[in-house]
Scaffold this active site. Structure first.
Site, PDB file in Angstrom:
ATOM      1  N   SER A  85     -51.753-105.689 -16.710  1.00 33.36           N
ATOM      2  CA  SER A  85     -50.501-106.125 -16.804  1.00 33.36           C
ATOM      3  C   SER A  85     -49.971-106.403 -15.336  1.00 33.36           C
ATOM      4  O   SER A  85     -49.825-105.529 -14.392  1.00 33.36           O
ATOM      5  CB  SER A  85     -49.589-105.095 -17.637  1.00 33.36           C
ATOM      6  OG  SER A  85     -50.067-104.885 -18.945  1.00 33.36           O
ATOM      7  N   HIS A 122     -42.252-104.185 -17.728  1.00 30.51           N
ATOM      8  CA  HIS A 122     -42.768-103.066 -18.411  1.00 30.51           C
ATOM      9  C   HIS A 122     -43.701-102.129 -17.687  1.00 30.51           C
ATOM     10  O   HIS A 122     -44.043-100.865 -18.047  1.00 30.51           O
ATOM     11  CB  HIS A 122     -43.514-103.203 -19.908  1.00 30.51           C
ATOM     12  CG  HIS A 122     -44.939-103.794 -19.704  1.00 30.51           C
ATOM     13  ND1 HIS A 122     -45.392-105.283 -19.713  1.00 30.51           N
ATOM     14  CD2 HIS A 122     -46.223-103.342 -19.536  1.00 30.51           C
ATOM     15  CE1 HIS A 122     -46.570-105.442 -19.542  1.00 30.51           C
ATOM     16  NE2 HIS A 122     -47.067-104.262 -19.430  1.00 30.51           N
ATOM     17  N   ASP A 151     -40.349-110.217 -19.007  1.00 29.18           N
ATOM     18  CA  ASP A 151     -41.285-109.286 -18.604  1.00 29.18           C
ATOM     19  C   ASP A 151     -41.646-109.370 -17.117  1.00 29.18           C
ATOM     20  O   ASP A 151     -42.768-109.263 -16.996  1.00 29.18           O
ATOM     21  CB  ASP A 151     -42.631-109.152 -19.479  1.00 29.18           C
ATOM     22  CG  ASP A 151     -43.190-107.973 -19.479  1.00 29.18           C
ATOM     23  OD1 ASP A 151     -42.586-106.837 -19.066  1.00 29.18           O
ATOM     24  OD2 ASP A 151     -44.301-107.932 -20.061  1.00 29.18           O
TER      25      ASP A 151
END
Length: 450
Positions: A275, A161, A194
């Site tokens: 992230s 992402h 992811d």
């Protein structure tokens, strides 16, 4: 009438001569008796005289009714303090040898302990060298994330992402631990896990991360996260492993269903920008990839949650990263069933809505309407749990699947199929979905993902 006195009668009086004992100690200064002349001011105290200075005379009577404003008293106190300071300075003669020199006490023993493996300080110093800052600049704005250096020549692991917007017309810029900036390109992505791998241009001599073993983690074990929350590079936070094998659900790209994968839970502060960065043990080994945080109901005006961070175990990430490095693509396991997260479904387990014809589940005897309650020894509470648990296994692996509960439960062995991971593994919140291409659990139960 003398200022400050109350009730005094304003009648003429013959002034009386005052002696030193009769003087007013507030309004009339003390006048020393005649004697040898001395220079005025505080320097008098430095003069060597043969006769001592006369003592201050005692106050002969209280002066009732004298009032002074507080603000004036404070000002006077400051002035008096200045006068005393001048006197003290003159007394010391500004001898530079008497001026103190400030210094810090060494803490060599404590620093030596902190620098050893097993400390947060050590883990942070090791992980920071192999952590990268990632910025994806598009026409709509800038996405910020972190990455883990995999090789000296610039292969970096991050979240899917983080780089999902790195397409035509965008710029991918990475800053490494040595402060150098590099343009980068996407080597490959794995949306269901992811994860993504990118390649830095012109990089060399980078410090690869040391990878640990996420299967050896224990709940309560201390861990450290490094990343760039809110673009604050090389930010270090610490906490513990709160739980293992959590089902992580997040909204998919079009908001119509939920993306699901398996992760570990940590109370280490993780914020936007963390992230894709490393979660490491106290040896500085990467044990997970930071990926998501649950803020509770804050977005809808409800209670804010804290300390609910999630990361992808490194043993899973390592398998996917190796495939992306070799082929630019990764695979995911296929069970061959479909289902949903129906709000009205009170059944404990994952109800099978349909079974893919000729798929792995059908070959093992799983039928429509069956309720799957376990994958291996792990309980399955709903369809999201089922998907997350299947994703912890490799394609081609044989796993025990328990159907039903109590005396009617049965277990079948399912050899998982394989599919190229080209889109997120999702589940609708109700219904079985339609359209799109096949996903790992058979048919296409999850709707089309752009």
């Amino acid at each position: 009438m003398r200022p400050g006195h109350r009730g005094a009668v304003n009648t003429p009086q013959t002034p009386m001569p005052q002696t030193p004992d009769d003087r007013d100690p507030i309004t009339e200064p003390f006048v020393p008796p005649p004697g040898p002349a001395h220079p005025p001011g505080p320097w008098m105290m430095n003069q060597q005289t043969t006769s001592p200075l006369p003592p201050m005379p005692p106050v002969s009577r209280p002066r009732a009714g004298v009032t002074k404003p507080i603000i004036v008293t404070a000002l006077l106190a400051g002035l008096l303090g200045g006068a005393v300071g001048m006197g003290g300075s003159a007394l010391l003669g500004h001898d530079s040898a008497s001026v103190p020199v400030l210094s810090s006490q060494p803490a060599a023993a404590a620093n030596a302990a902190d620098a050893q493996p097993g400390s947060v300080t050590y883990a942070a110093s090791v992980a920071s060298k192999s952590t990268a800052d990632i910025k994806v600049q598009t026409a709509n704005g800038t996405a910020v994330g972190s990455g883990i250096v995999l090789s000296p020549d610039g292969y970096v692991l991050t979240n899917h992402h983080v780089v999902a917007g790195a397409g035509s017309g965008s710029t991918l810029v990475v800053t490494t631990g040595d402060g150098h900036q590099h343009n980068a390109t996407v080597t490959g992505t794995s949306p269901s896990y992811d994860l993504a791998v990118i390649k830095l241009q012109g990089a060399s001599g980078l410090t690869p991360a040391a990878l640990g073993d996420s299967d050896a983690l224990k709940v309560g074990q201390q861990v450290v996260a490094v990343g760039s929350p809110d673009s604050l590079s090389n930010t270090v936070t610490s906490g513990i492993v709160s739980a293992l094998s959590r089902t992580v659900t997040a909204g998919d790209q079009n908001g119509s269903s939920l993306t699901v994968y398996n992760g570990l839970q940590t109370d280490t502060p993780i914020n936007p920008g963390n992230s894709g960065g490393p979660l490491v043990n106290l040896q500085g080994q990467v044990i997970a990839v930071n990926s998501a945080v649950d803020t509770g109901q804050a977005a809808s005006g409800g209670p804010q949650s804290f300390g609910l961070g999630f990361a992808i175990p490194i043993n899973t990430a390592k398998r996917i990263a190796n495939q992306l490095l070799q082929d630019g693509k990764a695979t995911k396991p296929v069970l061959g069933v479909s289902g949903s997260l129906s709000a009205g479904d009170r059944t404990e387990g994952a109800t099978v809505s349909s079974v893919q014809r000729g798929g792995p589940a059908a070959a093992a005897g799983i039928q429509q309407g069956d309720v799957i309650t376990k994958i291996g020894n792990t309980a399955v509470a709903d369809y999201a749990d089922l998907m997350a648990q299947i994703l912890t296994h490799k394609p081609g692996e044989t796993v025990p699947v328990t159907i039903g509960s109590g005396s009617g439960a049965r277990t079948v062995e399912v050899k998982l199929g394989s599919a190229v991971d080209e889109q997120e593994t999702t589940v609708p919140e109700s219904g079985s979905g339609s359209g799109g291409s096949p996903l790992p659990f058979g048919g296409n139960p999850f709707g089309q993902i752009p």
